[in-house]
Design a protein around this motif. Structure first.
Motif, PDB file in Angstrom:
ATOM      1  N   TYR A   6       0.833  -1.207   0.000  1.00 27.65           N
ATOM      2  CA  TYR A   6       0.000   0.000   0.000  1.00 27.65           C
ATOM      3  C   TYR A   6       0.872   1.264   0.000  1.00 27.65           C
ATOM      4  O   TYR A   6       0.660   2.172  -0.798  1.00 27.65           O
ATOM      5  N   LEU A   7       1.869   1.321   0.875  1.00 30.79           N
ATOM      6  CA  LEU A   7       2.733   2.501   0.963  1.00 30.79           C
ATOM      7  C   LEU A   7       3.498   2.744  -0.335  1.00 30.79           C
ATOM      8  O   LEU A   7       3.717   3.887  -0.724  1.00 30.79           O
ATOM      9  N   PHE A   8       3.867   1.678  -1.010  1.00 28.58           N
ATOM     10  CA  PHE A   8       4.531   1.803  -2.305  1.00 28.58           C
ATOM     11  C   PHE A   8       3.552   2.279  -3.386  1.00 28.58           C
ATOM     12  O   PHE A   8       3.831   3.226  -4.118  1.00 28.58           O
ATOM     13  N   LEU A   9       2.385   1.656  -3.472  1.00 32.03           N
ATOM     14  CA  LEU A   9       1.426   2.001  -4.526  1.00 32.03           C
ATOM     15  C   LEU A   9       0.942   3.442  -4.456  1.00 32.03           C
ATOM     16  O   LEU A   9       0.754   4.088  -5.475  1.00 32.03           O
ATOM     17  N   ILE A  10       0.756   3.961  -3.241  1.00 30.26           N
ATOM     18  CA  ILE A  10       0.256   5.337  -3.123  1.00 30.26           C
ATOM     19  C   ILE A  10       1.376   6.373  -3.225  1.00 30.26           C
ATOM     20  O   ILE A  10       1.119   7.564  -3.200  1.00 30.26           O
ATOM     21  N   GLY A  11       2.616   5.905  -3.325  1.00 32.42           N
ATOM     22  CA  GLY A  11       3.734   6.807  -3.557  1.00 32.42           C
ATOM     23  C   GLY A  11       4.361   7.422  -2.320  1.00 32.42           C
ATOM     24  O   GLY A  11       5.188   8.324  -2.430  1.00 32.42           O
ATOM     25  N   ILE A  12       4.026   6.934  -1.154  1.00 32.40           N
ATOM     26  CA  ILE A  12       4.635   7.461   0.079  1.00 32.40           C
ATOM     27  C   ILE A  12       6.083   6.983   0.188  1.00 32.40           C
ATOM     28  O   ILE A  12       6.962   7.730   0.587  1.00 32.40           O
ATOM     29  N   LEU A  13       6.337   5.731  -0.165  1.00 33.64           N
ATOM     30  CA  LEU A  13       7.692   5.196  -0.165  1.00 33.64           C
ATOM     31  C   LEU A  13       8.038   4.702  -1.568  1.00 33.64           C
ATOM     32  O   LEU A  13       7.163   4.276  -2.313  1.00 33.64           O
ATOM     33  N   LYS A  14       9.319   4.764  -1.929  1.00 27.06           N
ATOM     34  CA  LYS A  14       9.715   4.565  -3.329  1.00 27.06           C
ATOM     35  C   LYS A  14       9.708   3.123  -3.814  1.00 27.06           C
ATOM     36  O   LYS A  14       9.728   2.883  -5.009  1.00 27.06           O
ATOM     37  N   SER A  15       9.691   2.151  -2.910  1.00 26.16           N
ATOM     38  CA  SER A  15       9.618   0.755  -3.338  1.00 26.16           C
ATOM     39  C   SER A  15       8.995  -0.088  -2.227  1.00 26.16           C
ATOM     40  O   SER A  15       8.947   0.324  -1.066  1.00 26.16           O
ATOM     41  N   ARG A  16       8.553  -1.260  -2.596  1.00 25.45           N
ATOM     42  CA  ARG A  16       7.976  -2.162  -1.607  1.00 25.45           C
ATOM     43  C   ARG A  16       9.057  -2.653  -0.648  1.00 25.45           C
ATOM     44  O   ARG A  16       8.813  -2.838   0.544  1.00 25.45           O
ATOM     45  N   THR A  17      10.265  -2.812  -1.155  1.00 24.44           N
ATOM     46  CA  THR A  17      11.383  -3.234  -0.310  1.00 24.44           C
ATOM     47  C   THR A  17      11.677  -2.193   0.765  1.00 24.44           C
ATOM     48  O   THR A  17      11.880  -2.540   1.933  1.00 24.44           O
ATOM     49  N   VAL A  18      11.678  -0.925   0.385  1.00 22.70           N
ATOM     50  CA  VAL A  18      11.901   0.159   1.354  1.00 22.70           C
ATOM     51  C   VAL A  18      10.771   0.154   2.387  1.00 22.70           C
ATOM     52  O   VAL A  18      11.019   0.314   3.588  1.00 22.70           O
ATOM     53  N   ALA A  19       9.555  -0.053   1.938  1.00 20.39           N
ATOM     54  CA  ALA A  19       8.404  -0.089   2.854  1.00 20.39           C
ATOM     55  C   ALA A  19       8.532  -1.257   3.827  1.00 20.39           C
ATOM     56  O   ALA A  19       8.276  -1.107   5.030  1.00 20.39           O
ATOM     57  N   LYS A  20       8.941  -2.413   3.331  1.00 27.13           N
ATOM     58  CA  LYS A  20       9.113  -3.586   4.191  1.00 27.13           C
ATOM     59  C   LYS A  20      10.203  -3.335   5.233  1.00 27.13           C
ATOM     60  O   LYS A  20      10.047  -3.663   6.409  1.00 27.13           O
ATOM     61  N   LYS A  21      11.319  -2.726   4.803  1.00 27.50           N
ATOM     62  CA  LYS A  21      12.413  -2.430   5.733  1.00 27.50           C
ATOM     63  C   LYS A  21      11.977  -1.406   6.789  1.00 27.50           C
ATOM     64  O   LYS A  21      12.365  -1.496   7.946  1.00 27.50           O
ATOM     65  N   ALA A  22      11.169  -0.426   6.389  1.00 24.72           N
ATOM     66  CA  ALA A  22      10.660   0.563   7.340  1.00 24.72           C
ATOM     67  C   ALA A  22       9.826  -0.128   8.411  1.00 24.72           C
ATOM     68  O   ALA A  22       9.904   0.213   9.605  1.00 24.72           O
ATOM     69  N   CYS A  23       9.036  -1.104   8.011  1.00 24.38           N
ATOM     70  CA  CYS A  23       8.238  -1.872   8.972  1.00 24.38           C
ATOM     71  C   CYS A  23       9.144  -2.679   9.901  1.00 24.38           C
ATOM     72  O   CYS A  23       8.939  -2.690  11.118  1.00 24.38           O
ATOM     73  N   GLU A  24      10.141  -3.340   9.330  1.00 25.39           N
ATOM     74  CA  GLU A  24      11.076  -4.154  10.119  1.00 25.39           C
ATOM     75  C   GLU A  24      11.821  -3.322  11.151  1.00 25.39           C
ATOM     76  O   GLU A  24      12.123  -3.798  12.246  1.00 25.39           O
ATOM     77  N   LYS A  25      12.135  -2.070  10.808  1.00 30.86           N
ATOM     78  CA  LYS A  25      12.869  -1.196  11.726  1.00 30.86           C
ATOM     79  C   LYS A  25      11.962  -0.532  12.761  1.00 30.86           C
ATOM     80  O   LYS A  25      12.434   0.192  13.631  1.00 30.86           O
ATOM     81  N   GLY A  26      10.653  -0.746  12.657  1.00 34.05           N
ATOM     82  CA  GLY A  26       9.726  -0.212  13.653  1.00 34.05           C
ATOM     83  C   GLY A  26       9.260   1.207  13.387  1.00 34.05           C
ATOM     84  O   GLY A  26       8.810   1.884  14.287  1.00 34.05           O
ATOM     85  N   TYR A  27       9.346   1.660  12.147  1.00 31.76           N
ATOM     86  CA  TYR A  27       8.944   3.020  11.796  1.00 31.76           C
ATOM     87  C   TYR A  27       7.469   3.146  11.410  1.00 31.76           C
ATOM     88  O   TYR A  27       6.970   4.249  11.262  1.00 31.76           O
ATOM     89  N   VAL A  28       6.775   2.014  11.197  1.00 32.23           N
ATOM     90  CA  VAL A  28       5.410   2.052  10.669  1.00 32.23           C
ATOM     91  C   VAL A  28       4.407   1.575  11.719  1.00 32.23           C
ATOM     92  O   VAL A  28       4.580   0.509  12.323  1.00 32.23           O
TER      93      VAL A  28
END
Length: 89
Positions: A6-28
Motif C-alpha cells: 500500500y505505501l509503495f502504490l500510493i507513492g509514500i515510499l519509493k519501493s515495496r522493499t523500502v516499505a518492508k524495511k521501514a516496517c522491520e525497523k519499527g517506523y510504521v
C-alpha cells in the motif's frame, strides 16, 4: 492489501522493499500499533510513519484493488493528516 504494498502504490515510499524495511525497523504504525509489512490495511486506518528525520500521518480513504495506480489517482486513496520534519540536534 499489505501495508508495504500500500505505501509503495500510493507513492509514500519509493519501493515495496523500502516499505518492508521501514516496517522491520519499527517506523510504521497502524492505529497506534507497530506493524510488520504483512499486516493488512483497511479503509479508515490511520498510518503513522515515524522516521528519524520526518513523521507522516495519513488516513486510508480507499484500498486499491489493482496492481498499479497513476500519479493522478494516488490522492484518492489517502489523506495526509500531518507531515513534520524533525530537527537534527
Amino acid at each position: 492489501m499489505r501495508i508495504d504494498k500500500y505505501l509503495f502504490l500510493i507513492g509514500i515510499l519509493k519501493s515495496r522493499t523500502v516499505a518492508k524495511k521501514a516496517c522491520e525497523k519499527g517506523y510504521v504504525f497502524i492505529n497506534e500499533r507497530k506493524v510488520k509489512g504483512s499486516v493488512e490495511v483497511k479503509e479508515g486506518d490511520i498510518i503513522f510513519l515515524d522516521f528519524p528525520l520526518r513523521s507522516i500521518k495519513i488516513k486510508v480513504k480507499k484500498v486499491p484493488d489493482k496492481k498499479s495506480i497513476s500519479k493522478k489517482e494516488r490522492g484518492d486513496y489517502f489523506e495526509i493528516l500531518s507531515d513534520e520534519r524533525k530537527e537534527i540536534i
